[in-house]
Design a protein around this motif. Structure first.
Motif, short mmCIF file in Angstrom:
data_model
loop_
_atom_site.label_atom_id
_atom_site.label_comp_id
_atom_site.label_asym_id
_atom_site.label_seq_id
_atom_site.Cartn_x
_atom_site.Cartn_y
_atom_site.Cartn_z
N LEU A 68 -21.57 50.35 14.28
CA LEU A 68 -22.63 49.65 15.01
C LEU A 68 -22.95 50.36 16.31
CD1 LEU A 68 -21.59 45.89 14.67
CD2 LEU A 68 -23.23 47.16 13.28
N SER A 69 -24.24 50.23 16.70
CA SER A 69 -24.70 50.68 18.01
C SER A 69 -24.67 49.50 18.97
CB SER A 69 -26.15 51.14 17.95
OG SER A 69 -26.29 52.30 17.21
N ALA A 70 -24.90 49.78 20.23
CA ALA A 70 -25.01 48.72 21.23
C ALA A 70 -26.25 47.89 20.93
CB ALA A 70 -25.10 49.34 22.61
N GLN A 71 -26.21 46.60 21.27
CA GLN A 71 -27.33 45.71 20.93
C GLN A 71 -28.59 46.06 21.74
OE1 GLN A 71 -24.90 42.02 21.69
NE2 GLN A 71 -26.03 41.35 19.87
N THR A 125 -29.19 47.67 25.39
CA THR A 125 -27.98 47.62 26.22
C THR A 125 -27.65 48.97 26.88
OG1 THR A 125 -27.10 45.92 24.78
CG2 THR A 125 -25.52 47.04 26.19
N THR A 126 -27.71 50.04 26.09
CA THR A 126 -27.31 51.34 26.65
C THR A 126 -28.24 51.74 27.80
OG1 THR A 126 -26.57 51.92 24.45
CG2 THR A 126 -26.61 53.70 26.05
N ASP A 127 -29.55 51.52 27.61
CA ASP A 127 -30.51 51.83 28.69
C ASP A 127 -30.18 51.01 29.94
OD1 ASP A 127 -31.95 53.55 27.12
OD2 ASP A 127 -33.39 52.02 26.47
N GLY A 181 -21.06 49.10 25.40
CA GLY A 181 -22.10 48.45 24.60
C GLY A 181 -21.70 48.34 23.14
N GLU A 182 -21.18 49.41 22.59
CA GLU A 182 -20.79 49.45 21.18
C GLU A 182 -19.60 48.53 20.94
OE1 GLU A 182 -22.49 51.86 22.51
OE2 GLU A 182 -23.81 52.35 20.83
N GLN A 183 -18.73 48.45 21.94
CA GLN A 183 -17.54 47.60 21.77
C GLN A 183 -17.93 46.12 21.66
OE1 GLN A 183 -14.37 49.57 23.55
NE2 GLN A 183 -13.13 47.72 23.81
N GLY A 198 -19.89 52.87 17.18
CA GLY A 198 -20.61 54.13 17.10
C GLY A 198 -20.57 54.82 18.46
N PHE A 199 -20.95 56.10 18.51
CA PHE A 199 -21.27 56.77 19.78
C PHE A 199 -20.03 57.14 20.61
CE2 PHE A 199 -23.21 55.60 24.19
CZ PHE A 199 -23.91 56.78 24.35
N GLN A 200 -18.88 56.50 20.35
CA GLN A 200 -17.68 56.72 21.17
C GLN A 200 -16.77 57.79 20.58
OE1 GLN A 200 -14.96 53.48 21.61
NE2 GLN A 200 -16.43 52.14 22.61
N GLY A 259 -23.62 61.49 22.92
CA GLY A 259 -25.03 61.75 23.25
C GLY A 259 -25.89 60.63 22.70
N ARG A 260 -27.06 60.40 23.35
CA ARG A 260 -27.91 59.28 22.95
C ARG A 260 -28.26 59.39 21.46
NH1 ARG A 260 -29.97 56.05 26.94
NH2 ARG A 260 -30.06 54.65 25.15
N GLY A 261 -28.19 58.27 20.79
CA GLY A 261 -28.47 58.26 19.35
C GLY A 261 -27.26 58.66 18.51
N GLY A 262 -26.11 58.83 19.16
CA GLY A 262 -24.94 59.43 18.50
C GLY A 262 -24.24 58.56 17.47
N SER A 263 -24.59 57.27 17.37
CA SER A 263 -23.92 56.42 16.37
C SER A 263 -24.17 56.90 14.95
CB SER A 263 -24.38 54.97 16.49
OG SER A 263 -24.06 54.47 17.75
N ASP A 264 -25.33 57.52 14.72
CA ASP A 264 -25.62 58.07 13.39
C ASP A 264 -24.54 59.10 13.02
OD1 ASP A 264 -28.02 56.67 13.48
OD2 ASP A 264 -29.18 58.40 14.19
N1 ASP Z 1 -26.14 53.14 21.94
C1 ASP Z 1 -26.32 54.56 21.98
C2 ASP Z 1 -27.73 54.88 22.43
O1 ASP Z 1 -28.52 53.98 22.71
C3 ASP Z 1 -25.98 55.25 20.70
C4 ASP Z 1 -26.86 54.89 19.52
O2 ASP Z 1 -27.59 53.90 19.56
O3 ASP Z 1 -26.82 55.64 18.53
O4 ASP Z 1 -28.08 56.02 22.55
#
Ligand code: ASP
Ligand code: ADP
Ligand code: MG
Length: 407
Positions: free
Chosen positions: A39-42, A45-47, A72-74, A134-136, A148-153
């Protein structure tokens, strides 16, 4: 059968959406599958966490930034575990330490190096749905890093590879990978399949539907990715080794607004000047993208290059500081630019493609500031306020639009 599923921020943004995702997970559990969910942050949240960091310190330490952003991911995984438990299912959440997900030491854009699978396997064997942040990551100093941003993928694909999962599904807020961002190209077409190389170029040139490192990793470990919507039940896009069904020359158009251009004007036209300039930047770990050097005039030349917007100030300050040593007359920096890229296999061997792209931009009255080409893409730098017009014009020129639109 083991499935790794990843849900992005918008898919878990509200309690209703968390419950909707929980129900989707349960559907697969009921079919007898073992499930690992990333999962990513809701929502945003990250922003919001980034904004809070900069409120306290305009130059936050990268270590502390990762410590903050990873929270956020936690929250997401713990909330999802509770939701699943409330629905009567066994679930456990794990963070990067608990998995563990080892990365290199680079805060903010860490690379995954090794993933332990013993704990994951043990939790699955106990009948748990396993939820992973994700992302951690965690580095050799036992500090938290982020990918890095988007890293949960990337977390999802790495887990699918490490666990040799049967399927890797990435759920997002659009129905798959399209020929352009469906948010502002209304007639963009959903691709049934796309090859790793083309997907990598699309992701690297701004199509944030997949993190570029996740595509790199999928290619390396031969993980097929299904990109699907978490909101609409519809066939998505399969990202796999060289796509045969959709084999066409141009697969899509991408835009990247996260760009700045720095121009170094009037450098002496002597050997070693480009080396001196770009060495300064590489020493600070700043990546340079498009480079343009003008033909010299009166023994002087201009060199312009692009960097990611977040590196613009640092890059400008470094070059400005060495302006005299470089012998440059002037250094300028602008963030009012964006990059538009046309991506497709084997484009370089067809000279008509570039011409058609430039014709489309001309028809839309978009001025081209810089051009760069590779075997698989043509990128142009345009003014930021024209980027959407440019994408639409290029998309239209190559007739990438939906067939049912009747054209
Ligand atoms: N939460 C992180 C972000 O907003 C990672 C992700 O969403 O993949 O970049
Ligand atoms: P998530 O939070 O699920 O990770 P992202 O916002 O990171 O989702 O990525 C999905 C977004 O990517 C879509 O909402 C869409 O606006 C954007 N996007 C850009 N280019 C494309 C493309 N070619 N195909 C699909 N989506 C794209
Ligand atoms: Mg994303």
């Amino acid at each position: 059968m083991l499935i790794v599923k990843k849900y992005g921020g918008s898919s878990v943004a509200t309690p209703e959406r968390v419950r909707n995702v929980a129900s989707q997970i349960i559907e697969d559990v009921e079919k007898g599958y073992q499930i690992v969910v990333v999962l990513s942050a809701q929502g945003k949240t990250t922003d919001e966490l980034v904004a809070r960091a900069y409120e306290m310190n305009p130059k936050p330490s990268r270590r502390e930034l990762d410590m903050l952003l990873s929270t956020g991911e936690q929250q997401s995984v713990a909330l999802m575990a509770m939701t699943l438990q409330a629905m009567g299912y066994q679930a456990v959440s794990l963070n990067a330490f608990q998995v563990p997900m080892h990365t290199n030491k680079t805060y903010g854009s860490a690379r995954l190096e090794a993933i332990g699978t013993d704990r994951l396997q043990a939790e699955l064997d106990c009948g748990n749905i396993v939820l992973v942040t994700g992302f951690q990551g965690v580095n050799r100093y036992e500090d938290i890093t982020t990918l890095g941003r988007g890293g949960s993928d990337t977390t999802a694909v790495a887990l699918a590879a490490a666990l040799q999962a049967d399927r890797c599904q990435i759920y997002t807020d659009v129905e798959g990978v399209y020929t352009a961002d469906p948010r502002y190209v209304k007639d963009a077409r959903k691709l049934e399949e796309i090859g790793y190389d083309e997907m990598l170029e699309l992701a690297s040139t701004g199509a944030k539907v997949l993190h570029n490192r996740c595509v790199e990793m999928a290619k390396k470990y031969n993980v097929q990715i299904e990109v699907l919507s978490s909101m609409v039940k519809a066939p998505g896009t399969l990202v796999k080794e060289d796509s045969l069904v959709e084999r066409m020359m141009v697969s899509g158009v991408a835009a990247d607004k996260n760009v700045a251009r720095i121009s170094v004007i009037g450098i002496p036209d002597l050997p070693g000047k480009a080396f001196a300039l770009f060495n300064l930047l590489s020493q600070q770990g700043i990546n340079v993208d498009i480079i343009l050097q003008s033909i010299g005039r009166e023994d002087r030349k201009d060199i312009s290059f692009t960097v990611a917007e977040e590196n613009a100030e640092e890059a400008y300050e470094i070059v400005k500081k060495h302006q005299q040593a470089l012998g440059a007359e002037e250094v300028t920096c602008t963030k009012d630019v964006a990059k538009v890229s046309l991506v497709g296999a084997g484009m370089i061997s067809n000279p008509g493609v570039a011409t058609q792209m430039f014709e489309a931009l001309y028809s839309a009255q978009v001025n081209i500031r810089m051009i760069s080409t590779s075997e698989i893409k043509i990128s142009v730098l345009v003014d930021k306020d024209q980027v959407e017009d440019a994408v639409r014009a290029v998309h239209h020129q190559f007739r990438l639009y939906k067939k049912e639109s009747g054209r």
